[in-house]
Design an enzyme around this catalytic site. Structure first.
Site, PDB file in Angstrom:
ATOM      1  CE1 TYR A  35       1.031  -0.166   4.429  1.00 40.51           C
ATOM      2  CE2 TYR A  35       0.089   2.021   4.259  1.00 40.51           C
ATOM      3  CZ  TYR A  35       0.848   1.103   4.941  1.00 40.51           C
ATOM      4  OH  TYR A  35       1.439   1.451   6.130  1.00 40.51           O
ATOM      5  NE  ARG A  54       6.986   4.401   0.598  1.00 40.75           N
ATOM      6  CZ  ARG A  54       6.748   5.210   1.636  1.00 40.75           C
ATOM      7  NH1 ARG A  54       7.690   5.397   2.546  1.00 40.75           N
ATOM      8  NH2 ARG A  54       5.591   5.806   1.768  1.00 40.75           N
ATOM      9  NE  ARG A 102      -5.081 -19.970   4.025  1.00 34.84           N
ATOM     10  CZ  ARG A 102      -4.163 -20.776   4.565  1.00 34.84           C
ATOM     11  NH1 ARG A 102      -4.063 -22.030   4.182  1.00 34.84           N
ATOM     12  NH2 ARG A 102      -3.343 -20.326   5.506  1.00 34.84           N
ATOM     13  CG  HIS A 104       1.267 -20.820   2.640  1.00 32.11           C
ATOM     14  ND1 HIS A 104       0.200 -21.643   2.904  1.00 32.11           N
ATOM     15  CD2 HIS A 104       1.554 -20.179   3.790  1.00 32.11           C
ATOM     16  CE1 HIS A 104      -0.141 -21.502   4.176  1.00 32.11           C
ATOM     17  NE2 HIS A 104       0.659 -20.617   4.746  1.00 32.11           N
ATOM     18  CE  LYS A 147       3.317   3.345   3.025  1.00 37.32           C
ATOM     19  NZ  LYS A 147       3.324   3.571   4.461  1.00 37.32           N
ATOM     20  CD  GLU A 179       9.670   1.514  10.933  1.00 36.49           C
ATOM     21  OE1 GLU A 179       9.450   2.472  10.191  1.00 36.49           O
ATOM     22  OE2 GLU A 179       9.470   0.329  10.579  1.00 36.49           O
ATOM     23  CG  LEU A 203       8.305   2.390   5.096  1.00 34.10           C
ATOM     24  CD1 LEU A 203       8.083   1.243   4.122  1.00 34.10           C
ATOM     25  CD2 LEU A 203       7.029   3.159   5.291  1.00 34.10           C
TER      26      LEU A 203
HETATM   27  N1  PDD Z   1       2.802   5.288   7.609  1.00 33.77           N
HETATM   28  N2  PDD Z   1       7.356   3.802   9.264  1.00 33.77           N
HETATM   29  C1  PDD Z   1       6.193   3.138   9.214  1.00 33.77           C
HETATM   30  C2  PDD Z   1       6.096   1.802   9.890  1.00 33.77           C
HETATM   31  C3  PDD Z   1       5.081   3.685   8.543  1.00 33.77           C
HETATM   32  O1  PDD Z   1       3.928   3.006   8.485  1.00 33.77           O
HETATM   33  C4  PDD Z   1       5.204   4.963   7.946  1.00 33.77           C
HETATM   34  C5  PDD Z   1       4.073   5.588   7.188  1.00 33.77           C
HETATM   35  C6  PDD Z   1       6.438   5.639   8.035  1.00 33.77           C
HETATM   36  C7  PDD Z   1       6.664   6.994   7.411  1.00 33.77           C
HETATM   37  O2  PDD Z   1       6.682   6.918   5.999  1.00 33.77           O
HETATM   38  P1  PDD Z   1       6.257   8.165   5.100  1.00 33.77           P
HETATM   39  O3  PDD Z   1       7.077   9.317   5.548  1.00 33.77           O
HETATM   40  O4  PDD Z   1       6.589   7.754   3.715  1.00 33.77           O
HETATM   41  O5  PDD Z   1       4.785   8.396   5.310  1.00 33.77           O
HETATM   42  C8  PDD Z   1       7.492   5.014   8.689  1.00 33.77           C
HETATM   43  C9  PDD Z   1       1.698   5.570   6.731  1.00 33.77           C
HETATM   44  C10 PDD Z   1       1.478   7.010   6.464  1.00 33.77           C
HETATM   45  C11 PDD Z   1       0.445   4.815   7.153  1.00 33.77           C
HETATM   46  O6  PDD Z   1       0.567   3.607   7.340  1.00 33.77           O
HETATM   47  O7  PDD Z   1      -0.638   5.399   7.210  1.00 33.77           O
END
Ligand code: PDD
Length: 282
Positions: A35, A54, A102, A104, A147, A179, A203
């Protein structure tokens, strides 16, 4: 939180109640999808190319064949149907591997499911949240660079912050801060900015990348060196970054208070002001 007025699903724009997917969609069964979230500010998606790149990289990391550039006309149609053309809004994009019985391993000849929606979102010029955060063990898997839609670890860890009336949960693995549940995290010590390297444990946020650009242009030293959970006493400032969080100063980590009376640290404040300027220029 409100549902969007319209949803884009596999080439069609429909009302949310009519947006239907199979229970055998691998996004539903396995969380097998990627996403992206980006915001439109003053009529333009902020760092759109970086977000779409990305997304494309995420899809190729998990072998979903889809060209993210194909989304641009669909995004325009969606914004128009949602009456958000040119307006400040948040766009959510999700691409799953698609529908199959289904199993894997990746099925052959499978068509990805593409879903998007946009909701109005007006971000403040500067995020003035004064974030209180808790710290927890980062028990997520070791491919946090992807992501992916399977966010259960992040969801569980964020819920703990909510239970403690905090803005976020910052995470540590092997004693080092990685993070946060939906943000990247930075620390400032003696005027130098520190953050975890962009490896498979975090991320690499687009806002994180912008912090590097801003530090360079402001001649603020920035190091990809993780901060230890035992270092909090030596920290002068800390802040979170993310697409909708922008740059949020951290006021308190667990019981450790970093500042009082809205007196945000000078480096955080400088970056917030530079970020605002960047938004106005884009
Ligand atoms: N979240 N780390 C994680 C685990 C995240 O889910 C996000 C973003 C970030 C920051 O990434 P960016 O600067 O590209 O938004 C770091 C998004 C916005 C969400 O899941 O809604």
């Amino acid at each position: 939180m409100k549902y969007p007025d319209k949803v884009y699903l596999n080439g069609e724009i429909v009302n949310p109640e009519d947006a239907k997917i199979s229970v055998f969609d691998r996004g539903f069964i396995f969380g097998d999808g990627i996403y992206e979230v980006m915001v439109q500010i003053d009529g333009k998606f902020f760092y759109e190319e970086a977000h779409l790149n990305r997304l494309q990289e995420g899809l190729s990391k998990i072998n979903i064949t889809f060209n993210a550039n194909e989304l641009s006309p669909a995004i325009e149609q969606l914004l128009s149907a949602t009456e958000l053309t040119g307006k400040d809004c948040l766009l959510y994009i999700q691409i799953t591997r698609g529908v199959a019985p289904r199993q894997h391993s990746y099925p052959d000849d499978i068509k990805p499911t593409v879903m998007m929606y946009a909701v109005p979102k007006i971000l403040p010029d500067i995020n003035k949240v004064n974030a209180k955060v808790i710290s927890r063990n980062d028990f997520r898997w070791s491919r946090c660079d992807i992501k992916m839609t399977s966010l259960l670890g992040n969801v569980m860890l964020n819920e703990e912050a909510m239970q403690h009336e905090c803005f976020e949960t910052i995470l540590y693995r092997d004693g080092c801060i990685t993070e946060a549940s939906h943000c990247n995290v930075f620390f400032v010590k003696d005027g130098i900015v520190f953050t975890h390297p962009a490896n498979e444990l975090i991320l690499d946020g687009i806002t994180r990348q912008i912090i590097f650009e801003l530090c360079e242009s402001l001649q603020i030293e920035i190091r990809e060196t993780p901060i230890s959970i035992n270092d909090f006493d030596g920290i002068d400032e800390a802040f979170l970054t993310g697409t909708s969080t922008q740059i949020a100063a951290i006021q308190k980590i667990n019981n450790h208070i970093l500042y009082t009376d809205d007196k945000i640290g000078v480096v955080t404040q400088t970056l917030q002001e530079a970020f605002l300027k960047l938004k106005k220029e884009n």
